[in-house]
Design an enzyme around this catalytic site. Sequence first.
Site, PDB file in Angstrom:
ATOM      1  N   LYS A  45       5.602  14.559  -0.784  1.00  0.00           N
ATOM      2  CA  LYS A  45       4.747  13.528  -0.202  1.00  0.00           C
ATOM      3  C   LYS A  45       5.642  12.445   0.398  1.00  0.00           C
ATOM      4  CE  LYS A  45       1.230  10.775   0.594  1.00  0.00           C
ATOM      5  NZ  LYS A  45       0.338  11.058   1.731  1.00  0.00           N
ATOM      6  N   CYS A 128       2.387   7.578   9.824  1.00  0.00           N
ATOM      7  CA  CYS A 128       1.234   7.450   8.920  1.00  0.00           C
ATOM      8  C   CYS A 128       0.153   6.597   9.583  1.00  0.00           C
ATOM      9  CB  CYS A 128       1.598   6.837   7.586  1.00  0.00           C
ATOM     10  SG  CYS A 128       0.099   6.624   6.585  1.00  0.00           S
TER      11      CYS A 128
HETATM   12  O1  RRO Z   1      -1.027   9.034   2.934  1.00  0.00           O
HETATM   13  C1  RRO Z   1      -1.660   9.114   4.006  1.00  0.00           C
HETATM   14  O2  RRO Z   1      -2.732   8.505   4.187  1.00  0.00           O
HETATM   15  C2  RRO Z   1      -1.186   9.905   5.146  1.00  0.00           C
HETATM   16  C3  RRO Z   1       0.117   9.895   5.591  1.00  0.00           C
HETATM   17 BR1  RRO Z   1       1.476   8.977   4.758  1.00  0.00          BR
HETATM   18  C4  RRO Z   1       0.451  10.608   6.764  1.00  0.00           C
HETATM   19  O3  RRO Z   1       1.601  10.613   7.252  1.00  0.00           O
HETATM   20  N1  RRO Z   1      -0.523  11.301   7.394  1.00  0.00           N
HETATM   21  C5  RRO Z   1      -1.800  11.321   6.929  1.00  0.00           C
HETATM   22  O4  RRO Z   1      -2.666  11.963   7.549  1.00  0.00           O
HETATM   23  N2  RRO Z   1      -2.112  10.634   5.803  1.00  0.00           N
END
Ligand code: RRO
Length: 309
Positions: A45, A128
């Site tokens: 993650k 993100c």
């Molecule tokens: O954690 C998120 O909400 C998230 C991330 Br970091 C990302 O890079 N892409 C996404 O769709 N969700």
Amino acid sequence: MTDLSTTIAGVRFPSCFMNAAGALCVTRDELVALGESGAGAIVTKSMTVEPRQGNPEPRYYGFPGGSINSMGLPNLGYQAYAELIPDLKRYGKPVIASVAGLCEDDFPTIAAIINAAQPDLIEVNLSCPNIPGKPQIGYDPDASERVIKRVRSLITVPMGLKLPPYFDPAHHEVMGKVIGRHGIDFLNMINSVGNGLVVDPEREAVVIKPKGGFGGLGGRIIKPVALANVRAFYKVFQGRIPIIGTGGVVDGVDAFEHVLCGASAVQIGTVLVEEGLGAFDRLKNELATVLARKGYRSLADCLGTVKEL
Ligand code: RRO
């Protein structure tokens, strides 16, 4: 059987299929399960300086065409991942650490310590879409260049960028120039298509809670956008920077299309969340079947060879 192994920035992957950062890869147990699964790599993650619970639930919703999420970077914090990485390298497949940050200063802080833990590759997430009030770095070429410059000298393992989808050739070109100036070893595209909105007509309501229901779209519906970005950057760099294709891979044919457009490997997000770890073996069988039917013995035989009319 057809060879589905691949090499990215000199690192060999036993199979071209791996999880997308975010999909079943937050906790130690999830990362170990990826190690024991048919995945060709373990991707963490995206991590921040402090551990985070993420946004309030519901924050993920799957529907027939794909998914919408606004997870808000729930993760254990970079120190925990730095401790886990040496253990995760025991599974005979590469470990990719995904580095994020809530502000530009976070990126070098995390990059230095994570690099010292020696994952096989580091992916810097410039895309993100789900932090309230924070625009995506990847949509600002100057901010992208500042972040890239600050981490580039700290990272000694192969370093890549996770890019958002771009929707205009001018943006591929300008980001291509930024990327070309800094010795980037690989690219991964696309992150989710940011700030979509899914509505449930029965409840007359949005389906996720954060940001009034706005969130990143993934899955089947984003495949053409993903293929366009893979193709565009493959052409910008004439195949010289390896690309991981992410977006809309649901079956082996989808993966084949990514390879034809220029992807050396493929990540899965929505389908992994919906189907579980068995998706890896299914996808490998399906892609091997397509390649064999077409007479290709390896991915290299059809990499980037999509015909233009
Ligand atoms: O954690 C998120 O909400 C998230 C991330 Br970091 C990302 O890079 N892409 C996404 O769709 N969700």
